[in-house]
Write a protein that holds these residues in place. Structure first.
Motif, PDB file in Angstrom:
ATOM      1  N   CYS A  27       0.789  -1.155  -0.093  1.00  8.54           N
ATOM      2  CA  CYS A  27      -0.019  -0.095  -0.113  1.00  8.54           C
ATOM      3  C   CYS A  27       0.912   1.244  -0.019  1.00  8.54           C
ATOM      4  O   CYS A  27       1.854   1.093   0.643  1.00  8.54           O
ATOM      5  N   LYS A  28       0.576   2.043  -0.983  1.00 10.91           N
ATOM      6  CA  LYS A  28       1.472   3.327  -1.105  1.00 10.91           C
ATOM      7  C   LYS A  28       0.499   4.557  -1.266  1.00 10.91           C
ATOM      8  O   LYS A  28      -0.576   4.455  -1.990  1.00 10.91           O
ATOM      9  N   PRO A  29       0.837   5.988  -0.923  1.00  5.60           N
ATOM     10  CA  PRO A  29       0.062   7.106  -1.145  1.00  5.60           C
ATOM     11  C   PRO A  29      -0.021   7.431  -2.685  1.00  5.60           C
ATOM     12  O   PRO A  29       1.314   7.080  -3.295  1.00  5.60           O
ATOM     13  N   PHE A 191      -1.017   0.441  -5.589  1.00 10.66           N
ATOM     14  CA  PHE A 191      -2.241   0.679  -4.936  1.00 10.66           C
ATOM     15  C   PHE A 191      -2.324   1.453  -3.728  1.00 10.66           C
ATOM     16  O   PHE A 191      -1.262   1.403  -3.033  1.00 10.66           O
ATOM     17  N   ALA A 192      -3.283   1.946  -3.313  1.00  7.77           N
ATOM     18  CA  ALA A 192      -3.207   2.860  -2.004  1.00  7.77           C
ATOM     19  C   ALA A 192      -3.664   1.973  -0.816  1.00  7.77           C
ATOM     20  O   ALA A 192      -3.072   2.366   0.261  1.00  7.77           O
ATOM     21  N   ASP A 196      -8.636  -0.084  -2.726  1.00 10.22           N
ATOM     22  CA  ASP A 196      -7.956   0.381  -3.981  1.00 10.22           C
ATOM     23  C   ASP A 196      -7.706  -0.854  -4.687  1.00 10.22           C
ATOM     24  O   ASP A 196      -7.652  -0.808  -5.936  1.00 10.22           O
ATOM     25  N   MET A 197      -6.602  -1.571  -4.150  1.00  8.76           N
ATOM     26  CA  MET A 197      -6.224  -2.933  -4.657  1.00  8.76           C
ATOM     27  C   MET A 197      -7.417  -3.817  -5.258  1.00  8.76           C
ATOM     28  O   MET A 197      -7.331  -4.313  -6.527  1.00  8.76           O
ATOM     29  N   LEU A 198      -8.521  -3.954  -4.518  1.00  8.38           N
ATOM     30  CA  LEU A 198      -9.490  -4.741  -4.985  1.00  8.38           C
ATOM     31  C   LEU A 198     -10.171  -4.360  -6.102  1.00  8.38           C
ATOM     32  O   LEU A 198     -10.466  -5.025  -7.019  1.00  8.38           O
ATOM     33  N   PHE A 323       2.588  -5.036  -5.617  1.00  8.98           N
ATOM     34  CA  PHE A 323       1.855  -4.170  -6.717  1.00  8.98           C
ATOM     35  C   PHE A 323       1.091  -5.090  -7.526  1.00  8.98           C
ATOM     36  O   PHE A 323       1.030  -6.491  -7.363  1.00  8.98           O
ATOM     37  N   LEU A 324       0.115  -4.716  -8.541  1.00 12.16           N
ATOM     38  CA  LEU A 324      -0.487  -5.454  -9.428  1.00 12.16           C
ATOM     39  C   LEU A 324       0.018  -5.663 -10.714  1.00 12.16           C
ATOM     40  O   LEU A 324       0.354  -4.541 -11.336  1.00 12.16           O
TER      41      LEU A 324
END
Length: 468
Positions: A27-29, A191-192, A196-198, A323-324
């Motif tokens: 998770c990242k801003p 993704f945040a 957000d990832m989902l 990451f994705l």
């Protein structure tokens, strides 16, 4: 495919919760989100269009050595063989690695804009072309090897590939073809948080067949049309059902980091890396490893490095790590490498575009998503969908991506934003996908001579303008 490098001892995993926490570290801003682009290409001898083995003074090993010596890459060895290059402390960054059949891969640095990504691709191809020309080696971007049989294709000297090749026939009929005769381009995006990832994962999974269609570029097998526009995508349908596919559980209400960990734990293992060697544990359970019950290493528990290795051996259409990874596109012309990054960045790095894409797929059923994935390899944009075709969906998706890139407003030195990188996809919609163009050439001016593909489609960067 990633290359394992010995380093500091990795911590032992004590519980499943640690695996969930590890994924959460991704998770990242939004201000720190980056773009990582990977692309593979086939190496061939320019004189006779045969595949390039690892060995010899004009082999893949010599190519890597030439890149290392001339362009400042750091070497990575396995059992005395130079198998990869790394350049972590350079703005051109990334790594150069080998796929099983000698496909040369650039795993690019994490960059801020598609402009930078495209310049990175250009620089890499300038380097490989310079050394390749001296060795009589050319490079071809296609989703599937157009001429060589599996028997003719060499195997690179990486122990993990021998383990995988031995295991593949036990779980599918086309796994070795995937390993040795396919090539891809993919983009890795951030993704945040879990939500957000989902959202990005679901959009990526549902629309991956649309990307496959737009970038379809593998219509030949052993010198002849194979009946598919993306044979690479067809191969993934019969590789290994326990580690491939559209990840339908991602659309369940309770899906998130924990469920993905459970999915990955159920993917059979290939190997464990210990003391510079790969131990064959193909088919074993990572759950057993987590409990100290792995037969090959009794009483030993996995490390986080083992988990990272294992995550790379799951092959869903979108793969989650820190990451994705968007994994649906065939390798292709240079401009398509840039176009893939632009396509996905426009869709999921802009909040409005992500919302619009999520709304577009919101009522697609699991059966429709599966039917789309199954029909695209043969028909690409002509595949049927809801009374129309995939081309209709692609037009909507491309508009969403284009709007997202416009709102991002990341400009180059000429004042252009990233939208111009999408031109190859507009061309696919208007004139046909890359496979259509290749088939027309094969049936027309090439007069069914597949060797023309090595002269007409080989990467040539000098001079070359990536701008369109």
């Amino acid at each position: 495919m990633s290359t394992r490098v010995d380093g500091p001892a990795s911590p032992t995993i004590e519980s499943r919760d640690e695996l969930v926490a590890d994924l959460e570290k991704g998770c990242k801003p939004p201000e720190t989100w980056r773009i990582g682009t990977e692309h593979e290409k086939f190496a061939f001898y320019q004189k006779d269009h045969t595949p390039v083995p690892y060995e010899g003074d004009r082999g893949i090993g010599a190519l890597l050595a030439g890149l290392r010596e001339r362009f400042g890459w750091d070497p990575i060895y396995e059992n005395g063989n130079l198998i990869a290059l790394n350049r972590a402390d350079c703005d051109k960054g990334g790594s150069v690695t080998l796929e099983p059949g000698g496909q040369l891969e650039l795993s690019g640095a994490t960059l801020e804009t598609v402009h930078q990504t495209c310049e990175e691709v250009r620089q890499h191809l300038v380097e490989t072309e310079e050394i390749g020309d001296e060795l009589g080696i050319g490079f071809l971007g296609l989703g599937f090897s157009p001429k060589w049989t599996l028997r003719q294709t060499p195997m690179m000297p990486k122990a993990r590939y021998r383990i995988m090749a031995d295991y593949m026939p036990k779980v599918g009929t086309l796994g070795r073809d995937m390993m040795f005769r396919t090539a891809t381009v993919q983009v890795n995006l951030d993704f945040a948080d879990e939500a957000d990832m989902l959202a990005k994962l679901r959009v990526g999974l549902a629309l991956q067949p649309v990307a496959t269609a737009l970038f379809a570029n593998s219509p030949f097998t052993e010198g002849h049309p194979n009946g598919f526009k993306s044979y690479r995508a067809e191969i993934w349908r019969d590789t290994d059902p326990e580690r491939t596919g559209g990840l339908p559980q991602a659309f369940d209400d309770d899906f998130g980091f924990e469920r993905y960990v459970d999915y990955a734990l159920n993917v059979p293992m290939y190997f464990v890396y210990r003391d510079g060697r790969y131990i064959d544990v193909a088919g074993a359970s990572f759950k057993d490893f987590l409990d100290g019950k792995l037969t090959a290493l009794p009483g030993e528990r996995p490390t986080m490095a083992d988990w990272s290795d294992h995550l790379t051996t799951a092959f869903p259409d979108v793969r989650l790590k820190h990451f994705l990874e968007m994994r649906g596109a065939d390798a292709g012309p240079v401009r398509n490498i840039c176009a893939l990054s632009a396509f996905w960045v426009g869709l999921i790095y802009d909040a409005q575009s992500l919302s619009d894409a999520a709304a577009l797929i919101a009522d697609w059923t699991a059966e429709e998503r599966l039917a789309l994935r199954n029909s695209v390899p043969a028909r690409a944009l002509d595949a049927p969908f809801r009374g129309g075709t995939v081309a209709d969906v692609a037009e909507d998706v491309l508009r969403i991506s284009e709007a997202g890139l416009e709102r991002r407003a990341r400009l180059d030195a000429k004042g252009r934003d990233e939208r111009h990188f999408l031109k190859p996809l507009h061309d696919s919609l208007e004139h046909g996908v890359p496979a259509d163009r290749l088939l027309a050439a094969y049936e027309g001016p090439w007069q069914s001579d597949i060797d023309r593909i090595f002269t007409e489609e080989a990467y040539r960067i000098k001079p070359f303008a990536l701008a369109v």
